[in-house]
Design a protein around this motif. Structure first.
Motif, PDB file in Angstrom:
ATOM      1  N   ASP A  16      42.001  41.410  56.895  1.00 59.65           N
ATOM      2  CA  ASP A  16      41.300  40.132  56.966  1.00 59.65           C
ATOM      3  C   ASP A  16      39.787  40.322  56.896  1.00 59.65           C
ATOM      4  OD1 ASP A  16      43.654  38.729  57.132  1.00 59.65           O
ATOM      5  OD2 ASP A  16      43.655  38.615  59.323  1.00 59.65           O
ATOM      6  N   PHE A  17      39.306  41.467  57.408  1.00 62.98           N
ATOM      7  CA  PHE A  17      37.869  41.716  57.434  1.00 62.98           C
ATOM      8  C   PHE A  17      37.308  42.083  56.061  1.00 62.98           C
ATOM      9  CE2 PHE A  17      34.326  44.750  57.882  1.00 62.98           C
ATOM     10  CZ  PHE A  17      33.412  43.940  58.530  1.00 62.98           C
ATOM     11  N   ASN A  18      38.019  42.948  55.313  1.00 64.64           N
ATOM     12  CA  ASN A  18      37.423  43.472  54.077  1.00 64.64           C
ATOM     13  C   ASN A  18      37.950  42.846  52.791  1.00 64.64           C
ATOM     14  OD1 ASN A  18      39.915  44.621  53.426  1.00 64.64           O
ATOM     15  ND2 ASN A  18      39.273  46.721  53.807  1.00 64.64           N
ATOM     16  N   LYS A  19      39.002  41.999  52.883  1.00 63.06           N
ATOM     17  CA  LYS A  19      39.695  41.557  51.666  1.00 63.06           C
ATOM     18  C   LYS A  19      38.811  40.766  50.716  1.00 63.06           C
ATOM     19  CE  LYS A  19      41.705  37.380  53.786  1.00 63.06           C
ATOM     20  NZ  LYS A  19      42.963  36.689  54.141  1.00 63.06           N
ATOM     21  N   ASP A  20      37.876  39.978  51.222  1.00 63.96           N
ATOM     22  CA  ASP A  20      37.029  39.187  50.340  1.00 63.96           C
ATOM     23  C   ASP A  20      36.073  40.076  49.549  1.00 63.96           C
ATOM     24  OD1 ASP A  20      38.229  36.846  51.166  1.00 63.96           O
ATOM     25  OD2 ASP A  20      36.730  36.410  52.697  1.00 63.96           O
ATOM     26  N   VAL A  21      35.443  41.026  50.234  1.00 62.94           N
ATOM     27  CA  VAL A  21      34.488  41.915  49.569  1.00 62.94           C
ATOM     28  C   VAL A  21      35.199  42.867  48.611  1.00 62.94           C
ATOM     29  CG1 VAL A  21      32.824  43.775  49.941  1.00 62.94           C
ATOM     30  CG2 VAL A  21      32.813  41.769  51.424  1.00 62.94           C
ATOM     31  N   ILE A  22      36.261  43.519  49.085  1.00 61.03           N
ATOM     32  CA  ILE A  22      37.001  44.450  48.225  1.00 61.03           C
ATOM     33  C   ILE A  22      37.660  43.701  47.069  1.00 61.03           C
ATOM     34  CG2 ILE A  22      38.896  46.105  48.109  1.00 61.03           C
ATOM     35  CD1 ILE A  22      36.564  47.166  49.678  1.00 61.03           C
ATOM     36  N   GLY A  23      38.236  42.537  47.352  1.00 61.81           N
ATOM     37  CA  GLY A  23      38.884  41.750  46.299  1.00 61.81           C
ATOM     38  C   GLY A  23      37.919  41.353  45.209  1.00 61.81           C
ATOM     39  N   LYS A  24      36.709  40.955  45.575  1.00 55.72           N
ATOM     40  CA  LYS A  24      35.694  40.576  44.587  1.00 55.72           C
ATOM     41  C   LYS A  24      35.318  41.777  43.720  1.00 55.72           C
ATOM     42  CE  LYS A  24      31.058  38.480  44.286  1.00 55.72           C
ATOM     43  NZ  LYS A  24      30.351  39.601  43.618  1.00 55.72           N
ATOM     44  N   LEU A  25      35.168  42.943  44.338  1.00 54.28           N
ATOM     45  CA  LEU A  25      34.820  44.148  43.595  1.00 54.28           C
ATOM     46  C   LEU A  25      35.938  44.538  42.630  1.00 54.28           C
ATOM     47  CD1 LEU A  25      32.761  46.407  43.206  1.00 54.28           C
ATOM     48  CD2 LEU A  25      33.838  47.631  45.103  1.00 54.28           C
ATOM     49  N   LEU A  26      37.180  44.406  43.052  1.00 49.18           N
ATOM     50  CA  LEU A  26      38.315  44.722  42.176  1.00 49.18           C
ATOM     51  C   LEU A  26      38.338  43.796  40.969  1.00 49.18           C
ATOM     52  CD1 LEU A  26      41.196  45.373  44.760  1.00 49.18           C
ATOM     53  CD2 LEU A  26      39.738  47.052  43.620  1.00 49.18           C
ATOM     54  N   ARG A  27      38.114  42.512  41.194  1.00 53.96           N
ATOM     55  CA  ARG A  27      38.121  41.553  40.082  1.00 53.96           C
ATOM     56  C   ARG A  27      36.993  41.852  39.092  1.00 53.96           C
ATOM     57  NH1 ARG A  27      39.269  38.155  44.434  1.00 53.96           N
ATOM     58  NH2 ARG A  27      37.097  37.450  44.566  1.00 53.96           N
ATOM     59  N   GLU A  28      35.830  42.200  39.607  1.00 60.37           N
ATOM     60  CA  GLU A  28      34.692  42.495  38.735  1.00 60.37           C
ATOM     61  C   GLU A  28      34.967  43.704  37.842  1.00 60.37           C
ATOM     62  OE1 GLU A  28      31.488  43.046  41.445  1.00 60.37           O
ATOM     63  OE2 GLU A  28      31.059  40.895  41.653  1.00 60.37           O
ATOM     64  N   LYS A  29      35.759  44.632  38.338  1.00 64.05           N
ATOM     65  CA  LYS A  29      36.037  45.852  37.592  1.00 64.05           C
ATOM     66  C   LYS A  29      37.390  45.799  36.876  1.00 64.05           C
ATOM     67  CE  LYS A  29      33.083  48.876  40.354  1.00 64.05           C
ATOM     68  NZ  LYS A  29      32.266  49.365  39.227  1.00 64.05           N
ATOM     69  N   HIS A  30      37.982  44.603  36.803  1.00 65.70           N
ATOM     70  CA  HIS A  30      39.253  44.392  36.090  1.00 65.70           C
ATOM     71  C   HIS A  30      40.377  45.263  36.658  1.00 65.70           C
ATOM     72  CE1 HIS A  30      37.066  42.043  33.097  1.00 65.70           C
ATOM     73  NE2 HIS A  30      36.158  42.993  33.092  1.00 65.70           N
ATOM     74  N   LEU A  31      40.440  45.328  37.983  1.00 68.94           N
ATOM     75  CA  LEU A  31      41.483  46.083  38.658  1.00 68.94           C
ATOM     76  C   LEU A  31      42.442  45.143  39.361  1.00 68.94           C
ATOM     77  CD1 LEU A  31      39.306  48.911  40.280  1.00 68.94           C
ATOM     78  CD2 LEU A  31      40.424  48.903  38.046  1.00 68.94           C
TER      79      LEU A  31
END
Length: 307
Positions: free
Chosen positions: A148-163
């Motif tokens: 719950d703490f990191n999902k927004d930040v990590i999720g955004k980074l994954l989307r930006e890198k097409h992962l």
């Protein structure tokens, strides 16, 4: 376009740099760079971007790499069938946070391979490096967790890198302790219980932040704190310094230290562990087998898999 040029592209991606690839290919770096530029000119695309920080695949380059690997795989099959040549080495590269179950599955992958030759790589590394290595296709698969703490930040980074993130299982948090620690026999623990003991965490580098931490929770204040970079060191410190860390509850005494125990941590936080892959690539057969072994290992440890 030649098969040799395709092999050059694949080797550069595997090595992560033009310089290292030239050494492994036994050609000069200028000759390798020239071959790549000729291929780019012929195809009418830019395969790599070049900067002071090194090289990286472009969007077109990522797509081209997928086709190049397919061509080389088919070529190897033809040579094996008609020239009695050795089959192409089976390759698989995985980047992961420091999870024993990821290593256990890797062992099972290697034991299952019926081949005289293979070349596998597993990197236990920092969270951001995992993401970058899968984005740059140095690794086919990355293993990490969301909370719950990191999902927004990590999720955004994954989307930006097409992962793409594929969940495998949810895990409650556990404390890793020395078997000789006075708290080792407790049925559960709180962070307050652990305050007198050294807190050990994986160091995330200069760009690290709480969002990249491998530990889903941490003490509000710890007078004794140790940062490490590898799993062997953290286990030695847990035993030798009576320290502790927080992770999932999966352990393997055959591969890990029998001097370590895990105790549930009283926390509402959960770890959603999963694997990431580049949305532009097709997984190799070895990578598919690894994921099957990974799920099997996790299920054998008593966790429910997420469909």
């Amino acid at each position: 376009m030649t098969l040799l040029q395709l092999k050059y592209i694949v080797k550069i991606v595997e090595c992560g740099s033009m310089n290292e690839a030239s050494h492994e290919l036994y050609i000069s770096q200028p000759a390798l760079s020239s071959a790549v530029k000729e291929l780019e000119k012929e195809m009418g695309i830019e395969i790599f971007t070049r900067s002071s920080q090194g090289i990286a695949l472009t969007v077109d380059g990522a797509e081209f790499l997928t086709y190049a690997r397919q061509v080389l795989d088919q070529t190897a099959l033809l040579e094996e069938r008609y020239k009695n040549a050795k089959p192409r080495k089976q390759l698989c590269q995985v980047s992961t946070q420091h999870y024993m179950f990821a290593v256990e599955a890797f062992v099972e992958l290697i034991n299952s391979i019926k081949s005289d030759e293979y070349e596998f790589t597993i990197r236990e590394t920092r969270t951001k490096d995992i993401i970058n290595q899968v984005a740059n296709m140095q690794s086919e698969v990355g293993i990490l967790y969301l909370s719950d703490f990191n999902k927004d930040v990590i999720g955004k980074l994954l989307r930006e890198k097409h992962l793409e993130f594929h969940p495998i299982f949810r895990a409650g948090l556990h404390v890793f302790l020395s078997r000789s620690n006075p708290l080792a026999s407790r049925k559960s623990l709180t962070m307050e219980d652990l305050k007198p003991y050294p807190w050990i965490q994986y160091e995330q580098g200069e760009e690290g932040s709480f969002y990249f931490a491998e530990e889903a929770v941490w003490p509000e204040y710890s007078p004794k704190q140790i940062n490490v970079t590898d799993r062997a060191t953290i286990l030695n410190f847990i035993v030798g310094l009576n320290g502790y860390t927080v992770c999932s509850g999966i352990d393997n005494e055959d591969l890990n230290s029998e001097k370590i125990v895990t105790v549930p941590l009283e926390s509402d936080e959960k770890m959603l562990v999963g694997w990431i892959t580049n949305e532009r690539t097709k997984l190799s057969q070895a990578a598919e087998i690894y994921l099957e072994k990974l799920k099997s290992v996790i299920a054998n440890h008593g966790y429910t898999l997420i469909d």
